[in-house]
Design an enzyme around this catalytic site. Sequence first.
Site, PDB file in Angstrom:
ATOM      1  N   ALA A 291       2.628  41.200 -30.326  1.00 28.38           N
ATOM      2  CA  ALA A 291       1.623  40.172 -30.067  1.00 28.38           C
ATOM      3  C   ALA A 291       1.866  38.924 -30.888  1.00 28.38           C
ATOM      4  CB  ALA A 291       0.232  40.739 -30.370  1.00 28.38           C
ATOM      5  N   ASP A 337      24.538  -2.529 -33.292  1.00 24.00           N
ATOM      6  CA  ASP A 337      25.601  -3.525 -33.235  1.00 24.00           C
ATOM      7  C   ASP A 337      25.058  -4.749 -32.515  1.00 24.00           C
ATOM      8  OD1 ASP A 337      28.039  -4.706 -33.523  1.00 24.00           O
ATOM      9  OD2 ASP A 337      29.175  -3.079 -32.603  1.00 24.00           O
ATOM     10  N   ASP A 612      30.590   1.365 -30.904  1.00 25.25           N
ATOM     11  CA  ASP A 612      31.459   1.490 -29.732  1.00 25.25           C
ATOM     12  C   ASP A 612      32.917   1.728 -30.092  1.00 25.25           C
ATOM     13  OD1 ASP A 612      32.021  -0.970 -30.780  1.00 25.25           O
ATOM     14  OD2 ASP A 612      31.356  -2.132 -29.052  1.00 25.25           O
ATOM     15  N   ASP A 616      33.460   3.271 -35.749  1.00 29.11           N
ATOM     16  CA  ASP A 616      32.060   3.661 -35.838  1.00 29.11           C
ATOM     17  C   ASP A 616      31.856   5.169 -35.853  1.00 29.11           C
ATOM     18  OD1 ASP A 616      31.222   0.996 -35.742  1.00 29.11           O
ATOM     19  OD2 ASP A 616      31.304   0.964 -33.557  1.00 29.11           O
TER      20      ASP A 616
END
Length: 891
Positions: A291, A337, A612, A616
Amino acid sequence: MTETAAGPDPSPDTEPNPLEPLPLLRRELHTGLLGLSSREAERRLAVYGPNEVRRTARTSVLRELLRQLVHPLALLLWAAAALAFIAAIEVLGWAIVAVVLVNAGFALVQERQAERAVETLASYLPAQAQVIRDGQPQHVPARDLVPGDLIALDEGDRVPADARLTEGGIEADLSMLTGESTPVERVAGPGLEGLSLLQEPNLVFSGTTATEGQARAVVFATGDHTELGRIAALSQRTRREPSPLETQVKKVAWLIAAVAVAMGAVFLVLGVAVGLPLTDSLMFAIGLLVANVPEGLLPTITLALAVGVRVLARQGAVIKRLSAVETLGSTNVICTDKTGTLTRNQMRLHSTWTPPHETPSGSETAELVRAAARCTTVTRESDGQLHGDPTEIALVERAAQQAAPLVPADRDTHRRACFRFDPRLRRMSVVVRTDDHDSLCVIVKGAPESVLELLAEGEPSAEAQAAADTLAADGMRVLAVAVRELPPGTAAPPQRQDVERDLHLLGLVGLYDPPRPEVAEAVGRCHEAGLTVHIVTGDNGATAAAVARAVGIGTPNLHVVAQSEAIDDHELDHLLRLDGTEIVFARSSPETKLKVADALRAHGQIVAMTGDGVNDAPALHRAHIGVAMGLSGTDVAREASTMVLTDDNFATIVTAIESGRRVYDNVRKFIVYIFAHLTPEVVPFLVFALSGGAVPLPLTVLQILAIDLGTETLPALALGRERAEPGIMSRPPRPSSQSVINKDMLIRSWGWLGTISAALVMTAFFYVLWRAGWHPGDPTGPGTPLHHAYLTATTATFAGIVTCQVGTAIAARTDHAALRDIGFFSNPLLLAGIAFELVFTAALVYAPPLQHLFGTAALPLDAVLLIAAFPPLVWGSDEIRRWARRRHHRS
């Protein structure tokens, strides 16, 4: 030295300084003007190893899988499966095992996905490289290059290693390392003081591309010692940490486990103490454990987050890790960025200035733009698209708009000399034939401070410099354009210094990459929601600051770090503690982005970091939410990230954060829904124990499993699709320390909804028994007169919990607001889930095969009518509670 080099190998432990004078660098690398010999290259290959990005040993798959299988919630599910097998219900047992394995497998896939970032880095290295060995050019596998090799670079080549140019020059696309989309010129020559390694105009780096030109270069670093290898090492060292939801679910699971085991042990002793047989006490303890174990919690969270992932994908955000959906909801800092994310990545000529007035006439402006466009190297591809530097493309496009279109082929036909852009001089010049064909004209284009010093006496240098400063302060890239007419019959001067002198200033052009139109509104939504937005970019500070102000970043306080590479930890910590201040980190390097992410994490912030480029990847890996660009980003960035924007749009991040908040709220809603049923599942066993067996067990273990894995799941999933409550983006981000389950939730689920449900279901249980003539202590076992009444009573308890679930599901749809604010019919999936659980319950109650399996019996009409009243009672009581809370908060 004019022969191929011989002599000792350079030591692999001491890296050469690529910025020292070229003769010293050659001497340190023990190489000559004609490169290395083949035998020397083979020896160095054995010393340095192959020129490739290597990865550390992978963690054992079995070990990672085992770690997932011993997750606290998984352990609880294992316990539930074991109890199902003990109860001889193999189907339910295997179903629970399947749930555990599916969740563990999914988590394992997500963990392994992060490791592919390093493997993807290797794809940036070319398969072959052109090298000079034994004095002859030859092609060798790029992995066989060694320090001291002399390589040849042509237009379109990918640079195979970090190298120093020895002759010639190229245009290099360094965007994967610097984040700047504009190609830069790299030429042979001495280094410049005060620049970072990536800015040095005589160095090229592994994995970048030569877009134009030809050059030779001496290799000074290979493999893990290159910039690419260094980034790979950073990516491998920055391990992903658990999300807040993952951490909190583990804590909650251990809490539930501790409570379940403790209650089972206490009431086992209590049952024996009050005289229950040991077997009954054990049954009671097992039932209490089952339970307390929310068997449906882990799969429900997983599936609800998966639904959030699909919704976000349709909105332009692809989530790679399920728990990241929840993390988005707690994000309070976005590090973004600039180029392509806040801006359109489309350079445009924005402003012009001509002497002596700041409001020039149309003819003066047209002459300025026409001359600037003629001093370019832009080409037009076969498909009609312009190719080249984005700044020069913007000049050519504006010339076409000024009714003076430029045809690159005609431009080159009229050209008599071209001195390409020199990064040291920061200018370019051409000698062209004038329109009357009688004389030649010099056109010079470049940085204002570079061109203005070449003006003839009497030219408005001071006024032009002031105008240039004004344009730059507005975030524009400023170019000065000047001309000089050569006397008729004069040939083009062969030397640059003879061309670039005594110039007449035509004016200045200011170029601008405009912000995306939707970004300003998105930034406003961030501020309304209590989020801080910092810009971390490789661009210069003035340009980034102007874009920041244009979109509302830094309102009211903006701080610009012009050279973020030089910032130390103490200064960084001080800046990040400033309330109401947003920061532009300009000229950032990979380490800078990583340093900012680490500092924000140390301050307790939940960080979303965009990127990108390959540079990074470490920061994307380290941030709570690494956001990669889907259109302009590199494969490495996408692999290292948690979320990929298919449209490269900052506004999509804000939409994702709003969705994350909604998903998190919905997780809390179905946790309230699931936990509310623990009380009515536990109370029957307490009644059984505290009565000393005088009251038979009102609920069986199998019926609990049917509730937790059958009737409960679909409504819980439907709550995961609930629409956001009003004002979701008007509240501040929740603290990272806030648990997914707090005191108010437990009071609402266990103390209010659970207690009301428990009282109602026990009423149904006793009503069925009493109407059959039962009294406490009467036997109800098989073969006794009251056995069928007992089965009917336990069925009433089971069905009563299910109908209370219906009321709880409707109540859990809102935390504060009234149900009318979101609409009763606004979640059709929930209505379908409720319909399913009612049909499922009816099947267990009235289908003979299932009656035998689950110990149920058909309910009489009066019991059905009683139980049918439970949903409005449960929901109505909670609606009154929420109304009272809203009234109290308003007063």
